[in-house]
Design a protein around this motif. Structure first.
Motif, PDB file in Angstrom:
ATOM      1  N   ILE A 100      60.070  48.705  35.561  1.00 24.48           N
ATOM      2  CA  ILE A 100      60.378  47.457  34.894  1.00 24.48           C
ATOM      3  C   ILE A 100      60.051  47.165  33.664  1.00 24.48           C
ATOM      4  CG2 ILE A 100      61.186  44.811  34.837  1.00 24.48           C
ATOM      5  CD1 ILE A 100      60.579  45.923  37.863  1.00 24.48           C
ATOM      6  N   ILE A 101      61.319  47.637  32.152  1.00 29.56           N
ATOM      7  CA  ILE A 101      61.711  47.645  30.774  1.00 29.56           C
ATOM      8  C   ILE A 101      62.383  46.224  30.190  1.00 29.56           C
ATOM      9  CG2 ILE A 101      62.104  48.635  28.719  1.00 29.56           C
ATOM     10  CD1 ILE A 101      62.005  50.699  30.373  1.00 29.56           C
ATOM     11  N   PRO A 102      61.718  45.480  30.114  1.00 29.51           N
ATOM     12  CA  PRO A 102      62.161  44.254  29.755  1.00 29.51           C
ATOM     13  C   PRO A 102      63.289  44.683  28.546  1.00 29.51           C
ATOM     14  CG  PRO A 102      59.892  44.021  28.893  1.00 29.51           C
ATOM     15  CD  PRO A 102      60.330  45.013  29.164  1.00 29.51           C
ATOM     16  N   ASP A 103      64.257  42.983  28.842  1.00 29.33           N
ATOM     17  CA  ASP A 103      65.694  43.547  28.531  1.00 29.33           C
ATOM     18  C   ASP A 103      66.645  44.917  28.685  1.00 29.33           C
ATOM     19  OD1 ASP A 103      65.454  40.891  27.743  1.00 29.33           O
ATOM     20  OD2 ASP A 103      64.954  41.085  25.377  1.00 29.33           O
ATOM     21  N   THR A 145      68.066  38.850  34.701  1.00 26.56           N
ATOM     22  CA  THR A 145      66.638  39.096  34.994  1.00 26.56           C
ATOM     23  C   THR A 145      66.781  40.996  35.413  1.00 26.56           C
ATOM     24  OG1 THR A 145      66.616  37.258  36.537  1.00 26.56           O
ATOM     25  CG2 THR A 145      65.373  39.466  37.022  1.00 26.56           C
ATOM     26  N   PRO A 146      65.716  41.641  34.337  1.00 24.12           N
ATOM     27  CA  PRO A 146      65.535  42.653  34.613  1.00 24.12           C
ATOM     28  C   PRO A 146      64.871  43.684  35.257  1.00 24.12           C
ATOM     29  CG  PRO A 146      63.807  41.656  33.260  1.00 24.12           C
ATOM     30  CD  PRO A 146      65.187  40.510  33.060  1.00 24.12           C
ATOM     31  N   VAL A 147      65.955  44.802  35.723  1.00 23.40           N
ATOM     32  CA  VAL A 147      65.270  45.537  37.272  1.00 23.40           C
ATOM     33  C   VAL A 147      65.301  46.438  37.453  1.00 23.40           C
ATOM     34  CG1 VAL A 147      67.013  43.377  38.883  1.00 23.40           C
ATOM     35  CG2 VAL A 147      67.825  45.819  38.143  1.00 23.40           C
ATOM     36  N   ALA A 148      64.255  47.041  38.684  1.00 22.02           N
ATOM     37  CA  ALA A 148      64.362  48.491  38.758  1.00 22.02           C
ATOM     38  C   ALA A 148      65.666  48.478  40.026  1.00 22.02           C
ATOM     39  CB  ALA A 148      63.163  48.669  39.747  1.00 22.02           C
ATOM     40  N   ALA A 149      66.110  49.901  40.257  1.00 21.03           N
ATOM     41  CA  ALA A 149      66.901  49.923  40.776  1.00 21.03           C
ATOM     42  C   ALA A 149      66.600  50.600  41.516  1.00 21.03           C
ATOM     43  CB  ALA A 149      68.835  49.568  40.239  1.00 21.03           C
ATOM     44  N   PHE A 150      67.235  50.645  42.335  1.00 18.07           N
ATOM     45  CA  PHE A 150      67.150  52.723  43.801  1.00 18.07           C
ATOM     46  C   PHE A 150      68.235  52.306  43.887  1.00 18.07           C
ATOM     47  CE2 PHE A 150      62.549  50.300  42.718  1.00 18.07           C
ATOM     48  CZ  PHE A 150      62.352  51.696  42.499  1.00 18.07           C
ATOM     49  N   SER A 158      56.559  46.836  45.910  1.00 17.55           N
ATOM     50  CA  SER A 158      55.043  45.706  45.650  1.00 17.55           C
ATOM     51  C   SER A 158      55.366  46.534  43.432  1.00 17.55           C
ATOM     52  CB  SER A 158      54.050  46.958  45.755  1.00 17.55           C
ATOM     53  OG  SER A 158      54.002  48.902  45.960  1.00 17.55           O
ATOM     54  N   GLY A 159      54.304  46.073  43.586  1.00 20.36           N
ATOM     55  CA  GLY A 159      54.376  45.988  41.455  1.00 20.36           C
ATOM     56  C   GLY A 159      53.048  45.740  41.351  1.00 20.36           C
ATOM     57  N   TYR A 160      53.049  45.780  39.732  1.00 20.90           N
ATOM     58  CA  TYR A 160      52.320  44.154  38.709  1.00 20.90           C
ATOM     59  C   TYR A 160      51.854  42.616  39.095  1.00 20.90           C
ATOM     60  CZ  TYR A 160      56.288  43.269  36.330  1.00 20.90           C
ATOM     61  OH  TYR A 160      57.371  43.018  35.863  1.00 20.90           O
ATOM     62  N   SER A 161      53.127  42.470  39.554  1.00 16.49           N
ATOM     63  CA  SER A 161      52.468  41.069  39.628  1.00 16.49           C
ATOM     64  C   SER A 161      53.269  40.724  40.729  1.00 16.49           C
ATOM     65  CB  SER A 161      53.183  40.760  38.467  1.00 16.49           C
ATOM     66  OG  SER A 161      54.578  40.682  38.107  1.00 16.49           O
ATOM     67  N   ALA A 210      60.415  37.636  34.474  1.00 12.45           N
ATOM     68  CA  ALA A 210      60.002  38.109  32.560  1.00 12.45           C
ATOM     69  C   ALA A 210      58.800  39.256  33.111  1.00 12.45           C
ATOM     70  CB  ALA A 210      59.484  36.759  31.833  1.00 12.45           C
ATOM     71  N   GLY A 211      58.491  40.736  32.661  1.00 11.01           N
ATOM     72  CA  GLY A 211      58.005  40.415  32.925  1.00 11.01           C
ATOM     73  C   GLY A 211      58.398  42.131  32.337  1.00 11.01           C
ATOM     74  N   GLU A 212      57.310  43.240  31.999  1.00  9.10           N
ATOM     75  CA  GLU A 212      57.204  44.498  32.712  1.00  9.10           C
ATOM     76  C   GLU A 212      55.874  45.149  33.100  1.00  9.10           C
ATOM     77  OE1 GLU A 212      56.643  46.093  28.525  1.00  9.10           O
ATOM     78  OE2 GLU A 212      56.243  43.866  27.816  1.00  9.10           O
ATOM     79  N   GLY A 213      56.558  46.586  33.699  1.00 11.34           N
ATOM     80  CA  GLY A 213      54.959  47.417  34.442  1.00 11.34           C
ATOM     81  C   GLY A 213      55.804  47.644  35.593  1.00 11.34           C
TER      82      GLY A 213
END
Length: 522
Positions: free
Chosen positions: A300-303, A328-333, A348-351, A403-406
């Motif tokens: 996930i990349i901010p902005d 909200t920044p997302v990862a889209a599958f 699942s993820g970094y946070s 927020a956040g990235e990872g």
């Protein structure tokens, strides 16, 4: 003789109300706000509308002292008082606002720094609540550092403010105005320490407004200013840690960023920053995830890859989950379901990550299916267990705070094991503990026949959703007696076969559901 004495008294009062002292470097002036002789409106006719639009509403009948400003170069004007909280305003000869100050740098004093005196410039001194008493004005030559510090602390047009909320600051007049304007939208009732910073949007744009403080938990509210009123736009608390951030698209107009501590009485320094976000954030970035039982990991990349890019009408959808904002920044599958079945989707993820499932319903239409945050037994990971019809789907994985990235990981799999069968004319009782939100049943229904499904509970308010093969699901809440749910329907020709029933709680709790499927066409 009495006439002469009266004239002397009147002239003395006018002299006290409009000082002949000149504000110029090297001077020190002792003034007083005595019994009222003229008001802020008398001294500055445009005061009401101008100060309100700039986020500084005051009582217009407050007594005001007026002093002439003279001098060249950078001028530092300090206004201090032990009797009242002084507000200092500088206007030019046409009544235009040049500068405003209240509660400067850990004091209740006011400071204004000018780059030379304007033609016809005047210094206005007054209090926010019409308290009166003695005050002092100290005028000195300043430096470019003084001017830069003043601008950074008061002028938001450059996109950054570094300022303070002072200990003991309290503005009852502002508190009343903000409570009335925001009472239906913000769950805060004490705005007495609020600091307001105006800005103007010249062209419609996507902006980020962030608020950071290491001294207090910052709370950020965005308002629009129009026709002499404040209108709520959006608020945020704890976007990243205790910091706050609003990302939104703003139309042309005047706005105010409101800064305050979440807990009344807290104080300290803060930084408020606004910046434009480029159009790349509204471009979709997808990760194809067609294979079952496969881990797909992306970052996930901010902005970037905002949720609204995938779900354009989410602002109008009551189904949008609270944890997912449009920006909200997302990862889209993306994946395709070939056959109707029950599927398990995991994220699942970094946070703390959240999962939202959408379906492409036609070429340009998006349909909300389900969402989850913190699935029982998975901690901060998320899971959706859902019957899915054939079609194309989008799984959005997002950070809970926005927020956040990872890196985050998504996996989906077919899961028909453990799905109970609901049989005709046989009552079923099932207990749902607090952590279980719903239960799924498979039922075989025959074409041309009519059925009813009822769900009752003494402890819970049930809802039911029948997953139809034509994608027009049937839903009910409180269609039976009291809070019971009831569906009655007929299966069309060619639509017989396996269906799925989702029985869920309307609100959290634990208890027993009694479920009955009956054929009513006999």
């Amino acid at each position: 003789m009495k006439t002469l004495l009266t004239l002397v008294i009147v002239l003395s009062m006018l002299a006290a109300g409009c000082s002949n002292e000149v504000v110029t470097p090297g001077n020190a002036i002792r003034g007083t706000l005595p019994e009222k002789t003229h008001t802020l409106t008398d001294a500055w006719t445009e005061a009401g509308g101008t100060l309100f639009a700039l986020g500084h509403p005051v009582q217009m009948n407050t007594y005001t002292d007026v002093l002439t400003i003279s001098g060249s170069g950078i001028i530092v004007i300090d206004v201090r008082s032990h009797d009242f909280d002084p507000i200092a305003v500088v206007i030019d000869g046409d009544g235009n606002l040049i500068a405003y100050s209240d509660n400067w740098k850990e004091t209740n004093s006011a400071r204004i720094v000018l780059d030379g005196a304007t033609t016809g410039g005047e210094l206005l001194v007054f209090s926010p609540d019409d308290t009166r008493g003695l005050y002092d004005v100290i005028i000195e030559e300043g430096t470019s550092d003084d001017l830069e510090t003043f601008i950074r602390a008061t002028d938001f047009s450059g996109g950054t403010i570094r300022s303070r909320i002072e200990d003991g600051s309290y503005n009852a007049h502002l508190n009343g105005i903000l409570r009335e304007a925001l009472e239906n939208d913000v769950n805060v009732y004490n705005y007495s320490q609020a600091e307001l910073f105006p800005f103007t949007i010249e062209d419609k744009e996507l902006v980020s407004i962030s608020l950071e403080s290491d001294d207090f938990d910052p709370y950020l509210v965005l308002m629009a200013v129009e026709d002499g009123t404040y209108t709520f736009v959006e608020y945020n608390d704890d976007y990243s840690g205790s910091y706050s951030r609003i990302v939104t698209e703003l139309d042309v107009g005047d706005y105010i960023a409101l800064v305050m501590p979440y807990s009344a009485g807290n104080h300290g320094s803060f930084t408020l920053q606004m910046e434009s976000i480029d159009e790349e954030a509204l471009e979709t970035v997808e990760t194809p995830a067609q294979l079952l039982e496969t881990d797909y990991t992306v970052e996930i990349i901010p902005d970037r890859n905002f949720a609204i890019a995938w779900w354009p009408d989410m602002l109008e959808s009551w189904e949008a989950p609270g944890f997912l904002t449009p920006f909200t920044p997302v990862a889209a599958f993306t994946f395709t379901v070939e056959n109707t079945s029950v599927f398990e989707l995991n994220a699942s993820g970094y946070s703390d990550v959240c999962l939202t499932l959408l379906q492409r319903d036609g070429e340009d239409s998006i349909k909300y299916i389900a969402s989850n945050d913190d699935y029982p037994e998975l901690g901060s990971d998320s899971r959706i267990l859902q019957p899915l019809l054939p079609g194309d789907y989008i799984a959005l994985v997002s950070p809970y705070s926005g927020a956040g990235e990872g890196e985050v990981t998504f996996k989906w799999s077919e899961d028909n094991e453990g799905i109970s069968i609901l049989r005709v004319d046989r009552s079923t009782e099932v207990y749902l503990p607090y952590e279980t939100e719903s239960i799924i049943y498979r039922l075989n229904l025959q074409a041309g026949r009519s059925y009813s499904i009822s769900v009752e509970s003494e402890e819970l308010d049930p809802t039911i959703t029948l997953i139809m093969p034509d994608r027009e699901n049937l839903y009910d809440d409180d269609g039976g007696d009291g809070t019971s749910s009831l569906l009655s329907f007929t299966i069309s020709e060619g639509q017989g076969g396996d269906y799925f029933l989702v029985v869920a709680k309307y609100s959290s709790g634990e208890g027993t559901f009694t479920i009955l499927l009956e054929e009513t066409s006999r």
